[in-house]
Design an enzyme around this catalytic site. Structure first.
Site, PDB file in Angstrom:
ATOM      1  N   GLU A  35       0.823  -1.229   0.000  1.00  0.00           N
ATOM      2  CA  GLU A  35       0.000   0.000   0.000  1.00  0.00           C
ATOM      3  C   GLU A  35       0.856   1.277   0.000  1.00  0.00           C
ATOM      4  O   GLU A  35       0.464   2.285  -0.572  1.00  0.00           O
ATOM      5  CB  GLU A  35      -0.841  -0.025   1.277  1.00  0.00           C
ATOM      6  N   HIS A  37       3.861   1.768  -1.475  1.00  0.00           N
ATOM      7  CA  HIS A  37       4.277   2.006  -2.857  1.00  0.00           C
ATOM      8  C   HIS A  37       3.081   2.460  -3.707  1.00  0.00           C
ATOM      9  O   HIS A  37       3.201   3.335  -4.550  1.00  0.00           O
ATOM     10  CB  HIS A  37       4.828   0.718  -3.492  1.00  0.00           C
ATOM     11  N   GLY A 147       8.805   8.074  -0.330  1.00  0.00           N
ATOM     12  CA  GLY A 147       8.059   7.978   0.925  1.00  0.00           C
ATOM     13  C   GLY A 147       8.851   8.563   2.085  1.00  0.00           C
ATOM     14  O   GLY A 147      10.063   8.389   2.168  1.00  0.00           O
ATOM     15  N   GLN A 153      16.485   9.303   3.445  1.00  0.00           N
ATOM     16  CA  GLN A 153      16.634   9.171   1.989  1.00  0.00           C
ATOM     17  C   GLN A 153      16.027  10.391   1.277  1.00  0.00           C
ATOM     18  O   GLN A 153      16.621  10.921   0.330  1.00  0.00           O
ATOM     19  CB  GLN A 153      15.950   7.884   1.528  1.00  0.00           C
ATOM     20  N   VAL A 176       2.540   5.322   4.994  1.00  0.00           N
ATOM     21  CA  VAL A 176       1.317   4.519   5.032  1.00  0.00           C
ATOM     22  C   VAL A 176       1.532   3.402   6.059  1.00  0.00           C
ATOM     23  O   VAL A 176       2.582   2.745   6.056  1.00  0.00           O
ATOM     24  CB  VAL A 176       1.005   3.923   3.639  1.00  0.00           C
TER      25      VAL A 176
END
Ligand code: AMP
Length: 289
Positions: A35, A37, A147, A153, A176
């Protein structure tokens, strides 16, 4: 949706689309889609004419004792999920395609790597920046979606895009979570059932930290102790780090004020999980967003 496995073919398609002034949204992943991604894909679908998803488990960003070999993979399932989300292209190169010979040039990240995952995983962000440079030159995206689960990152990629002048808009996307709060991750399947139950405390400890800061606590060490103690008492996991830094600079804080991140990494028997919460903290008590 077209699956493309070579850099040359991907570039040829993109050049064609760019000549038609199409905007390109890019979601780089290591596959085993969940979910998290798919939320990135949905955002990319909304914002762009064309959506490219890449799946590449990048050996350069794994240390010698890390889980490259056991990283979960399921291409057939990923392909149908990507198709359902309306991706136009799935770029799926092999390791040989991405790294056909020992590399004569690689990217080294100079800032923000002496803390958090950069400190625990030497060379990890150099591997990430090197593969992203290659992927950005292949997909030439208008926008790239990342994300906030990997908040360090996001900060490193922002530096890469700025310093190397990639004409790309970076779009960070919220974390998420599962219903019980655990951040969705491809690696969660490698948790033992008991560890999966225990892992709920990771997010619980971060929300408790947030509430404590909302209550007026501004001492980073007190908050770190609170989070660490919760994880130690409710899991068999081994804490890799629990830290609080300014965000996105990732500098140490004497007092918690201004935008900051509380980040943690915990090693379970076969898997190391990370999670974080980013807070806007003002000097007044309760001033937390
Ligand atoms: P990965 O396949 O783990 O390299 O992740 C690919 C992209 O998906 C990265 O930008 C991740 O930060 C993002 N991502 C992974 N898990 C989540 C999540 N639970 N919520 C939001 N984004 C995520």
């Amino acid at each position: 949706m077209r699956v493309i496995t070579t850099i040359q073919e991907m570039q040829t398609e993109i050049i064609k689309l760019k000549s038609q002034s199409k905007s390109i949204g890019f979601v780089p992943t290591m596959g085993f889609l969940h979910e998290g991604h798919l939320t990135l894909l949905k955002r990319a679908r909304l914002d762009n004419d064309i959506v490219v998803l890449s799946i590449f488990v990048n050996p350069l960003q794994f240390g010698p004792t890390e889980d490259f070999a056991t990283y979960p993979r399921d291409f057939a399932k990923d392909q149908s999920l990507a198709e359902c989300e309306g991706a136009d292209f799935l770029f799926y190169p092999s390791v040989e395609e991405m790294y056909p010979h020992s590399s004569s040039v690689s990217v080294v990240v100079n800032e923000r790597t002496d803390v958090l995952c950069g400190k625990s995983r030497p060379g990890h962000f150099d591997g990430v920046a090197t593969v992203l440079t290659k992927l950005f030159n292949t997909v030439m995206p208008t926008r790239a979606y990342f994300g906030k689960k990997d908040a360090q990152q996001v900060a490193v990629v922002a530096g890469l895009i700025t310093d190397f002048n990639f004409p790309i808009e970076l779009i960070p996307v919220d974390i998420v979570r599962e219903e019980d709060g655990l951040a969705k991750s491809s690696r969660n399947v490698n948790l033992l059932p008991e560890e999966r139950r225990q892992a709920v405390v990771l997010y619980k400890s971060l929300t408790t930290a947030k509430e404590t800061i909302e209550g007026g606590e501004r001492n980073p060490q007190t908050i770190k102790n609170l989070v660490s103690n919760m994880i130690r008492s409710e899991t068999n996991g081994l804490i890799d780090y629990v830290e609080i830094y300014s965000y996105p600079q990732l500098k140490a804080l004497e007092n918690i004020d201004g935008p900051c991140i509380i980040a943690l990494a915990v090693k379970f028997s076969k898997v190391r999980l990370i999670d974080n919460i980013i807070l806007e903290v003002s000097k007044e008590i309760g001033g937390v967003k």
